[in-house]
Design a protein around this motif. Sequence first.
Motif, PDB file in Angstrom:
ATOM      1  N   THR A  72      15.614 -62.625  61.239  1.00  0.00           N
ATOM      2  CA  THR A  72      15.198 -63.986  60.913  1.00  0.00           C
ATOM      3  C   THR A  72      16.264 -64.712  60.092  1.00  0.00           C
ATOM      4  OG1 THR A  72      12.896 -63.231  60.884  1.00  0.00           O
ATOM      5  CG2 THR A  72      13.354 -65.388  59.924  1.00  0.00           C
ATOM      6  N   GLU A  90       8.716 -69.090  59.902  1.00  0.00           N
ATOM      7  CA  GLU A  90       7.394 -68.468  60.023  1.00  0.00           C
ATOM      8  C   GLU A  90       6.745 -68.821  61.364  1.00  0.00           C
ATOM      9  OE1 GLU A  90       4.935 -66.761  57.508  1.00  0.00           O
ATOM     10  OE2 GLU A  90       6.945 -65.966  57.300  1.00  0.00           O
ATOM     11  N   ASN A 153       4.836 -74.628  61.106  1.00  0.00           N
ATOM     12  CA  ASN A 153       4.404 -73.288  60.690  1.00  0.00           C
ATOM     13  C   ASN A 153       2.883 -73.198  60.674  1.00  0.00           C
ATOM     14  OD1 ASN A 153       7.035 -72.456  60.284  1.00  0.00           O
ATOM     15  ND2 ASN A 153       7.013 -72.819  58.082  1.00  0.00           N
ATOM     16  N   LEU A 157       0.245 -70.960  62.932  1.00  0.00           N
ATOM     17  CA  LEU A 157      -0.701 -70.076  62.251  1.00  0.00           C
ATOM     18  C   LEU A 157      -2.130 -70.336  62.717  1.00  0.00           C
ATOM     19  CD1 LEU A 157      -1.108 -67.937  59.992  1.00  0.00           C
ATOM     20  CD2 LEU A 157      -1.387 -69.845  58.403  1.00  0.00           C
ATOM     21  N   CYS A 253      14.447 -65.924  65.525  1.00  0.00           N
ATOM     22  CA  CYS A 253      13.191 -65.763  64.773  1.00  0.00           C
ATOM     23  C   CYS A 253      12.090 -65.241  65.689  1.00  0.00           C
ATOM     24  CB  CYS A 253      12.777 -67.096  64.153  1.00  0.00           C
ATOM     25  SG  CYS A 253      13.893 -67.702  62.865  1.00  0.00           S
ATOM     26  N   SER A 273       3.850 -62.435  60.726  1.00  0.00           N
ATOM     27  CA  SER A 273       5.087 -62.924  60.098  1.00  0.00           C
ATOM     28  C   SER A 273       5.235 -62.395  58.672  1.00  0.00           C
ATOM     29  CB  SER A 273       5.123 -64.449  60.095  1.00  0.00           C
ATOM     30  OG  SER A 273       4.001 -64.970  59.411  1.00  0.00           O
ATOM     31  N   GLY A 275       5.274 -63.658  55.765  1.00  0.00           N
ATOM     32  CA  GLY A 275       6.124 -64.374  54.818  1.00  0.00           C
ATOM     33  C   GLY A 275       7.605 -64.170  55.036  1.00  0.00           C
ATOM     34  N   GLY A 277       9.609 -65.466  57.212  1.00  0.00           N
ATOM     35  CA  GLY A 277      10.328 -66.707  57.451  1.00  0.00           C
ATOM     36  C   GLY A 277      10.754 -67.402  56.179  1.00  0.00           C
ATOM     37  N   TYR A 278       9.930 -67.312  55.133  1.00  0.00           N
ATOM     38  CA  TYR A 278      10.269 -67.951  53.864  1.00  0.00           C
ATOM     39  C   TYR A 278      11.273 -67.103  53.074  1.00  0.00           C
ATOM     40  CZ  TYR A 278       6.251 -70.874  54.955  1.00  0.00           C
ATOM     41  OH  TYR A 278       5.365 -71.731  55.580  1.00  0.00           O
TER      42      TYR A 278
END
Length: 356
Positions: A72, A90, A153, A157, A253, A273, A275, A277-278
């Motif tokens: 990522t 994310e 995001n 979700l 990603c 995911s 978290g 992605g963050y």
Amino acid sequence: MFRIVKKSEITTRESIVIRGISIIFAFALVGIFIQLIHLDALKVYSSMIKGAFGSSYSVKETIIKAIPLIVTSLGISIAFKMQFWNIGGEGQIIMGAFLSSYLALKLPETSPVILLPVMFLAGCIGGAVWAYIPAYFKSSWGTNETIVTLMMNYIALKFVTYLQYGPLRDPKAQGLPKISTFSDNAILPNIFGIHIGWIIALVLVVFIYLFMNYMKKGYEISVLGESENTAMYAGVNIKKTIIISMLLSGGLCGIAGMIQASAVSNTLSVEVSGGVGYTAIIIAWLSNLSAPLIVVVSILFAALLEGGSFIQTAFGIPESAALILQATILFFVLGSEFFIRYKVIKNSNASVKVVT
């Protein structure tokens, strides 16, 4: 008094040193916090190291956590290199996981020799399509990519949440909002006790390093990130470059999402995911957008997560303590950007002057 002036140039080494010092300050500040809750900071930190690298099992778990961070972060770094602030890692992970999971659920009896590569491609496409939308908006209408990628995001979700409660809900889950587990054919195999995602990650690191440093399109992305006017003067197609770089960013990603769904979760869920992605945003900045450094920093952050889980049991520290450390590191890293870009010099004038 003093005045602030912009630095004309800074080397990669100086940039890494400044970021490294900021991390040391972050650990020192969190150490004070740990002391305030009546724990020995040195013992807690040493236990975190033990929890991350103290046994073969913990080392494997640390590497497993590092794999999606590496992949990522590579994707995020490409967008950031162009100064396209992709905060949508994310969502791109989730959509990559969704498309690959859909095939895994619909083709459970297909040979893994065929199914796994198809899932890999589907994961890449899912993330790329999700990244294409903000890229198109940005290149066509100049929208704020930070807001668009962030909002997407939440769309991703909620989409998976809908699937868990609706179309893909497992009828055998006794009413629970759960999607069926993959067949063995859709699960990535292990090598040396770790799923082959680590090989995929290393191959991608080499590819992105070569792409960004030795290929024309990688050079165009870097030039566009430095100056749009310079890129136009050099004949770079701005819109095309934005689209291509974001397709690659989102595709990476999405691959991370496929790996997590197949090798770790063995199904699709809203937690796929986790978290990542963050966290990848922090890693990309700390690594100075360098593919080889991303590997090192990702392993360190994975160790932080694994060690954070260990100290929960050893000291009764809640999981939020590790998150506080991550947040503090991010705060200091962002603050260090000031010292990377500017310097404070003594000025005889009575007022503070900012020169840009």
